[in-house]
Structure formats: C-alpha cells, structure tokens
Design a protein around this motif. Structure first.
Motif, mmCIF file in Angstrom:
data_model
loop_
_atom_site.group_PDB
_atom_site.id
_atom_site.type_symbol
_atom_site.label_atom_id
_atom_site.label_comp_id
_atom_site.label_asym_id
_atom_site.label_seq_id
_atom_site.Cartn_x
_atom_site.Cartn_y
_atom_site.Cartn_z
ATOM 1 N N ILE A 71 0.807 -1.222 0.000
ATOM 2 C CA ILE A 71 0.000 0.000 0.000
ATOM 3 C C ILE A 71 0.840 1.271 0.000
ATOM 4 O O ILE A 71 0.478 2.238 -0.670
ATOM 5 N N ARG A 72 1.936 1.293 0.706
ATOM 6 C CA ARG A 72 2.741 2.528 0.703
ATOM 7 C C ARG A 72 3.266 2.872 -0.691
ATOM 8 O O ARG A 72 3.039 3.983 -1.178
ATOM 9 N N ALA A 79 -1.296 8.087 -6.568
ATOM 10 C CA ALA A 79 -1.438 9.549 -6.464
ATOM 11 C C ALA A 79 -0.922 10.211 -7.734
ATOM 12 O O ALA A 79 -1.577 11.095 -8.301
ATOM 13 N N VAL A 80 0.233 9.774 -8.208
ATOM 14 C CA VAL A 80 0.791 10.312 -9.450
ATOM 15 C C VAL A 80 -0.127 9.976 -10.619
ATOM 16 O O VAL A 80 -0.416 10.839 -11.464
ATOM 17 N N GLY A 117 -6.188 11.164 -1.073
ATOM 18 C CA GLY A 117 -6.485 9.922 -0.347
ATOM 19 C C GLY A 117 -5.350 8.919 -0.458
ATOM 20 O O GLY A 117 -4.988 8.250 0.521
ATOM 21 N N PHE A 118 -4.762 8.827 -1.640
ATOM 22 C CA PHE A 118 -3.640 7.905 -1.817
ATOM 23 C C PHE A 118 -2.405 8.356 -1.043
ATOM 24 O O PHE A 118 -1.663 7.524 -0.522
ATOM 25 N N LEU A 119 -2.204 9.660 -0.947
ATOM 26 C CA LEU A 119 -1.087 10.142 -0.137
ATOM 27 C C LEU A 119 -1.298 9.812 1.337
ATOM 28 O O LEU A 119 -0.343 9.479 2.049
ATOM 29 N N LEU A 120 -2.545 9.880 1.789
ATOM 30 C CA LEU A 120 -2.830 9.465 3.172
ATOM 31 C C LEU A 120 -2.538 7.983 3.376
ATOM 32 O O LEU A 120 -2.014 7.587 4.418
ATOM 33 N N LEU A 121 -2.876 7.158 2.389
ATOM 34 C CA LEU A 121 -2.559 5.730 2.503
ATOM 35 C C LEU A 121 -1.047 5.513 2.528
ATOM 36 O O LEU A 121 -0.561 4.616 3.211
ATOM 37 N N GLY A 125 -0.237 3.584 5.767
ATOM 38 C CA GLY A 125 -0.042 2.184 5.432
ATOM 39 C C GLY A 125 -1.394 1.503 5.290
ATOM 40 O O GLY A 125 -2.440 2.152 5.320
ATOM 41 N N ALA A 126 -1.366 0.207 5.139
ATOM 42 C CA ALA A 126 -2.572 -0.568 4.837
ATOM 43 C C ALA A 126 -3.456 -0.834 6.039
ATOM 44 O O ALA A 126 -4.614 -1.183 5.894
ATOM 45 N N GLY A 127 -2.918 -0.713 7.238
ATOM 46 C CA GLY A 127 -3.681 -1.077 8.430
ATOM 47 C C GLY A 127 -3.579 -2.569 8.689
ATOM 48 O O GLY A 127 -3.008 -3.325 7.904
ATOM 49 N N GLY A 128 -4.152 -2.999 9.789
ATOM 50 C CA GLY A 128 -4.050 -4.395 10.211
ATOM 51 C C GLY A 128 -4.850 -5.371 9.376
ATOM 52 O O GLY A 128 -4.502 -6.540 9.288
#
Length: 144
Positions: A71-72, A79-80, A117-121, A125-128
């Motif tokens: 995800i990172r 985003a790009v 939103g993608f920059l926030l991800l 990261g992806a989360g648990g």
C-alpha cells in the motif's frame, strides 16, 4: 496503530477507492475501442501503450487496494496516476461548452482529491486488515 478502530477505517477507505478503480478499469476493458477513441480525441500521446497500461493500473491497483498489498508504494504510484489522468483526461481549460467544462472540472478535482487519499494511505499504510498488516511483526507499529 494507536486505536483498534483505525485498521477498520483504513480498510473502508481502501475499499472505497478500490471500487472506483475496479469499476473504471473493467468498464475501460469492456469498452476498449471507445476508451482508445476517447484518448485519441484528447490528443493523449502513445495511446497504444497508455490504454492497456491504464486498464492494468486501475484493475491491479484496485485489487491491491482491497487486499492491502504494498500500500505505501501503491499510494505514491496511484497519487501520481490520478494527477496525470486529471491533466490528460479532464483538461477543463480546453473545453468551450459550459456544461462539458463543468463536468471536466468536477472530474479534474475528483482526481486531485483521490490523489490526496492515496497520499494518506502512503502515510498510514494498509492497516491491520491487510496482507501488509499480516506481514508486519507483532511488536511493530502495524503501519505497513
């Protein structure tokens, strides 16, 4: 993660983004000739490379979002991609029809918002609830 609810919220955000990309990628594939024609009409360069690449990015990106895989780096890449597609596909500044210009303006800023939103991800990261989360050592922060 500092709170257990964070992984669930990040999962919902990933799925919300994924729905748009999976649907869009499949629709582009099903109407491939029309999609290629649209890109050609917009003057997009290298359509023979760009069209299949766009379909692959949207379908695979959507699947990676749902699964929470890589995800990172995906966040930066998508985003790009969103900004590039906003500029190439939703060039409201080149449209003279007022209704069409408004539509393009909305789609342009939608793409910019998705890039955010993608920059926030990228940051969270992806989360648990993800492949990335399952691969994170238990002693870690769980932000991969």
């Amino acid at each position: 993660m500092t709170r257990p609810v964070d992984s669930g919220v990040i999962f919902i955000a990933r799925v919300a983004l994924a729905i748009l990309f999976l649907w869009s990628g499949v629709m582009k594939l099903l109407g491939y000739a029309g999609f290629v024609g649209y890109l050609q009409a917009k003057g997009v360069p290298f359509v023979q490379v760009g069209a299949p690449l766009a379909v692959a990015v949207e379908v695979l990106g959507g699947l990676f979002l749902v699964l929470g895989f890589k995800i990172r780096p995906l966040g930066i890449f998508m985003a790009v991609y969103c900004i590039v597609t906003a500029v190439l596909g939703h060039d409201f500044w080149n449209v003279s029809d007022a209704a069409m210009q408004r539509d393009m303006l909305i789609h342009f800023w939608k793409n910019v918002a998705m890039a955010g939103g993608f920059l926030l991800l990228f940051v969270t990261g992806a989360g648990g609830l993800s492949i990335d989360g399952a691969r994170t050592p238990r002693g870690g922060r769980g932000l991969r």
